[in-house]
Design a protein around this motif. Structure first.
Motif, PDB file in Angstrom:
ATOM      1  N   ARG A 137       0.827  -1.209   0.000  1.00  8.88           N
ATOM      2  CA  ARG A 137       0.000   0.000   0.000  1.00  8.88           C
ATOM      3  C   ARG A 137       0.865   1.265   0.000  1.00  8.88           C
ATOM      4  N   ALA A 138       1.986   1.219   0.704  1.00  9.70           N
ATOM      5  CA  ALA A 138       2.892   2.371   0.692  1.00  9.70           C
ATOM      6  C   ALA A 138       3.416   2.624  -0.720  1.00  9.70           C
ATOM      7  N   GLY A 139       3.746   1.545  -1.431  1.00 14.09           N
ATOM      8  CA  GLY A 139       4.205   1.688  -2.802  1.00 14.09           C
ATOM      9  C   GLY A 139       3.129   2.240  -3.717  1.00 14.09           C
ATOM     10  N   GLU A 140       1.883   1.851  -3.459  1.00 13.80           N
ATOM     11  CA  GLU A 140       0.780   2.386  -4.268  1.00 13.80           C
ATOM     12  C   GLU A 140       0.628   3.888  -4.045  1.00 13.80           C
ATOM     13  N   GLY A 145       0.054   6.911   6.688  1.00 14.11           N
ATOM     14  CA  GLY A 145      -1.208   6.359   6.230  1.00 14.11           C
ATOM     15  C   GLY A 145      -1.169   4.847   6.099  1.00 14.11           C
ATOM     16  N   ALA A 146      -0.099   4.320   5.500  1.00 19.26           N
ATOM     17  CA  ALA A 146       0.008   2.871   5.300  1.00 19.26           C
ATOM     18  C   ALA A 146       0.140   2.131   6.627  1.00 19.26           C
ATOM     19  N   ALA A 159      10.578   6.972   6.826  1.00 19.00           N
ATOM     20  CA  ALA A 159       9.471   7.888   6.558  1.00 19.00           C
ATOM     21  C   ALA A 159       8.450   7.883   7.689  1.00 19.00           C
ATOM     22  N   TRP A 160       8.235   6.735   8.308  1.00 18.49           N
ATOM     23  CA  TRP A 160       7.324   6.643   9.453  1.00 18.49           C
ATOM     24  C   TRP A 160       7.842   7.490  10.614  1.00 18.49           C
ATOM     25  N   LEU A 161       9.128   7.383  10.890  1.00 13.95           N
ATOM     26  CA  LEU A 161       9.715   8.152  11.981  1.00 13.95           C
ATOM     27  C   LEU A 161       9.713   9.653  11.672  1.00 13.95           C
ATOM     28  N   ALA A 162       9.758   9.993  10.377  1.00 16.25           N
ATOM     29  CA  ALA A 162       9.712  11.404   9.974  1.00 16.25           C
ATOM     30  C   ALA A 162       8.281  11.900   9.798  1.00 16.25           C
ATOM     31  N   ALA A 163       7.303  11.025  10.074  1.00 16.30           N
ATOM     32  CA  ALA A 163       5.876  11.360   9.979  1.00 16.30           C
ATOM     33  C   ALA A 163       5.472  11.807   8.571  1.00 16.30           C
ATOM     34  N   GLU A 164       6.082  11.197   7.562  1.00 14.62           N
ATOM     35  CA  GLU A 164       5.678  11.499   6.195  1.00 14.62           C
ATOM     36  C   GLU A 164       4.309  10.886   5.933  1.00 14.62           C
TER      37      GLU A 164
END
Length: 300
Positions: free
Chosen positions: A191-194, A218-219, A208-213
């Protein structure tokens, strides 16, 4: 006398031999070996037999019982009904082969996720527990009154195949909306790739999760919400004192378990049971820990 735990994996096998009695901890012997690349069932059983023989010290007493953590689907007699990782095991009477390998030992088999749950319950000193292992797929199990539920003779507890979204993505099992199809590491990366329009690996997702992107948040949030829904649903049914979340994917994302706990709190009924979610206490050998506990347990 001693107890043997065997954690059967798709690419390797872990074994632990523990002597009976109070001095077990200081005399425990462990080994890990890979399955052969080719050769079929007989080749697999030969390397397993060699590993067991090498693990047992010269002059060792008999093995009293063997606990085996198995990722394959077994029937009630211990025969393999299916295992994608080693399809040639189809029809293998695993219990009979292990009994022949260790004459006189009682051989007990159980799903690896169920045994991970048993080990987590033991580590938490909690007799009523639900465990989720979040990795490539979703494993885990339920322990009630200190015992695996529904019991090793009645099949495994497939927590990863609870349906949390009837209109959801198709699971490997063929159904739509299983928690595994939403919450597993593989599903999150897909889903992240989508969202990004290209492939994503775990390292990039974690950064990216730790950077709150937003694409990563969302994924991962989809996963945490689906797992929370499964945890709350099981809490309504069996009222565990604790829900533990482990596995490589969950352990590798700081804050993931806390997100599951937060979403579980949002789903709770005012008058319903409380879903207490905590990180799992054990690492990658939890199924082996559970296999030894199974070997040591009193037959039901």
């Amino acid at each position: 006398m001693s107890y043997l735990g065997i954690d059967v994996g798709g690419t390797k096998v872990a074994l632990r031999l523990e002597p009976a009695g109070a001095d077990a901890a200081g005399n425990t012997r462990e080994t890990v070996f890979p399955w052969p690349d080719a050769g079929g069932v007989d080749a697999d059983m030969e390397v397993l037999a060699a590993a067991v023989a090498a693990l047992r010290p010269a002059g060792a007493g008999p093995v009293t019982a063997v606990g085996v953590a198995v990722p394959a689907t077994l029937d009630t007699e211990g025969r393999v009904r299916g295992w994608p990782n080693r399809p040639f095991w189809q029809g293998l009477d695993l219990r009979r082969r292990l009994t022949a390998l260790l004459p006189g030992a009682e051989v007990r088999t159980a799903d690896d996720g169920d045994l991970a749950a048993l080990a987590e319950a033991d580590a938490a000193h909690c007799r009523d527990l639900v465990h989720f292992g979040v990795g490539t797929g979703i494993g885990g199990g339920i322990v009630l009154d200190g015992r695996i539920c529904p019991g090793t003779a009645r099949g495994s507890c497939e927590v990863g195949h609870l349906i949390v979204d009837r209109a959801g993505e198709r699971c490997d099992c063929g159904r739509r909306g299983c928690v595994q199809s939403v919450a597993s590491g593989r599903a999150v990366l897909r889903r992240a790739g989508e969202r990004l329009g290209r492939g994503v690996d775990f390292a990039e997702l974690r950064t990216a999760w730790l950077a709150a992107e937003p694409w990563a948040v969302g994924a991962v949030t989809d996963s945490a919400e689906a797992l929370a829904a499964a945890a709350v649903g099981l809490t309504e049914l069996v009222h565990p004192r604790l829900v533990t979340v482990g596995g490589g994917f969950a352990a590798g994302l700081p804050g993931y378990v806390e997100a599951v706990a937060r979403h579980a709190g949002e789903l709770a009924r005012a008058a319903g049971p409380v879903t207490r979610v905590r990180p799992a206490a054990l690492g990658g050998l939890s199924s082996l820990d559970g296999a030894v506990l199974l070997a040591r347990s009193e037959p039901r």
